[in-house]
Design a protein around this motif. Structure first.
Motif, PDB file in Angstrom:
ATOM      1  N   ASP A  59       0.831  -1.205   0.000  1.00 13.87           N
ATOM      2  CA  ASP A  59       0.000   0.000   0.000  1.00 13.87           C
ATOM      3  C   ASP A  59       0.871   1.263   0.000  1.00 13.87           C
ATOM      4  OD1 ASP A  59      -2.626   1.385   0.286  1.00 13.87           O
ATOM      5  OD2 ASP A  59      -1.749   2.020   2.193  1.00 13.87           O
ATOM      6  N   LYS A  60       1.901   1.286   0.839  1.00 17.62           N
ATOM      7  CA  LYS A  60       2.805   2.440   0.882  1.00 17.62           C
ATOM      8  C   LYS A  60       3.549   2.603  -0.435  1.00 17.62           C
ATOM      9  CE  LYS A  60       3.764   2.527   5.881  1.00 17.62           C
ATOM     10  NZ  LYS A  60       4.841   2.354   6.894  1.00 17.62           N
ATOM     11  N   VAL A  61       4.003   1.492  -0.967  1.00 11.13           N
ATOM     12  CA  VAL A  61       4.747   1.530  -2.221  1.00 11.13           C
ATOM     13  C   VAL A  61       3.850   1.990  -3.361  1.00 11.13           C
ATOM     14  CG1 VAL A  61       5.919   0.098  -3.939  1.00 11.13           C
ATOM     15  CG2 VAL A  61       6.451  -0.191  -1.510  1.00 11.13           C
ATOM     16  N   TYR A  62       2.624   1.526  -3.371  1.00 12.09           N
ATOM     17  CA  TYR A  62       1.670   1.935  -4.406  1.00 12.09           C
ATOM     18  C   TYR A  62       1.451   3.452  -4.372  1.00 12.09           C
ATOM     19  CZ  TYR A  62      -2.684   2.397  -7.036  1.00 12.09           C
ATOM     20  OH  TYR A  62      -3.645   2.782  -7.934  1.00 12.09           O
ATOM     21  N   LYS A  63       1.260   3.991  -3.183  1.00  6.43           N
ATOM     22  CA  LYS A  63       1.048   5.435  -3.055  1.00  6.43           C
ATOM     23  C   LYS A  63       2.280   6.216  -3.491  1.00  6.43           C
ATOM     24  CE  LYS A  63      -2.475   5.228   0.586  1.00  6.43           C
ATOM     25  NZ  LYS A  63      -2.794   5.534   2.001  1.00  6.43           N
TER      26      LYS A  63
END
Length: 299
Positions: free
Chosen positions: A285-289
């Motif tokens: 999720d962090k990487v996607y953002k």
């Protein structure tokens, strides 16, 4: 092997190969009458050339009537190499240095003795399932669908490499393309999946994610086949740098499959770094953002 074949060919042979290539999307086997009509050679010289090209496995004959000729992948590779040499991009071909499901890579030199890598695409039946699932593009069937798809894959990867070079993404620099061949800088390194120990795995991951982020934000594209198998890590005494390659299946971010493909790419990547290097504090999720520009960092 390619350079040995190259040395056995005459200028007439390359004329024949060029005409056969011109009709790839029209005939599976180019009829002899077409070749005769479009090649300014005597019948004897043409027949000698065809016989030589078949004996070297650059062409095959039509098993039905023996009056048609089909280009092989070796023939396509040799013709690509000839065109690159004629343009002054490649001076000397070296050994094969890599083999994949959809390509082979050779070492080469330019006129300044700089090392290059030449990637020859060879999309084929064995890679058809992966090809169909991963790519949102296609070409018309024609008579030589695998050769045409290989040419189109090289065209697409060369196109996106040029754009990625322009935005200073961490990918190889490219110098030219002909048919199914791309010429790029040779980078000494280790494929990520073979790397057992890293000085700074966070740095390697950041290199990869910065390239994915630049591609997404500045070009609006998603790699769509990213994994530890298409990342090369250059290792020096001071640091490590990761390069992302194998881009022919890229898609625009607005295509229906793009988001799922991006999430899949990131899942594969994060899972590898967790299992191989013990990185536990990074979520998809962090990487996607981060990649999509919603966040300035991923840790």
């Amino acid at each position: 092997m390619l350079h040995k074949i190259f040395g056995k060919l005459s200028k007439e042979d390359f004329i024949v190969l060029n005409v056969v290539a011109r009709y790839l999307d029209s005939y599976e086997y180019v009829p002899l009458r077409i070749l005769s009509d479009h090649i300014d050679l005597s019948r004897k010289t043409l027949n000698e050339s065809l016989k030589r090209l078949v004996s070297l496995h650059l062409l095959t004959t039509d098993p039905q009537n023996l009056l048609g000729y089909k280009m092989t992948f070796t023939g396509l590779n040799v013709l690509s190499l000839k065109r690159l040499a004629d343009r002054g991009i490649v001076k000397m071909l070296g050994p094969m240095i890599g083999v994949g499901k959809e390509s082979v890579v050779y070492l080469a030199k330019d006129h300044m003795n700089r090392s290059l890598a030449i990637k020859f695409y060879r999309i084929g039946f064995k890679s058809f399932k992966n090809f169909s699932k991963k790519r949102s593009y296609d070409v018309k069937s024609g008579g030589n669908i695998w050769l045409l798809r290989s040419i189109f894959s090289a065209e697409r990867e060369y196109e996106i490499f040029n754009k990625l070079n322009d935005i200073n993404a961490s990918v190889p620099r490219v110098f030219g393309r002909e048919l199914n061949a791309i010429v790029m800088e040779y980078i000494e390194g280790v494929l990520l999946y073979k790397l057992k120990v890293a000085k700074d795995p966070y740095k390697i991951l950041r290199d990869i994610l910065e390239t994915v982020r630049k591609a997404y934000i500045e070009l609006g594209v998603v790699h769509s086949d990213l994994s530890q198998y298409n990342v090369l890590v250059n290792i020096s005494e001071e640091s490590e740098r990761a390069y992302v390659f194998d881009w022919p299946q890229w898609v625009y971010f607005y295509e229906p499959s793009a988001e799922n493909l991006l999430i899949r790419d990131l899942n594969i990547l994060i899972r590898f770094f967790r299992n191989r290097f013990g990185i536990k504090d990074i979520s998809v999720d962090k990487v996607y953002k981060y990649v999509t520009g919603e966040a300035e960092n991923f840790v």
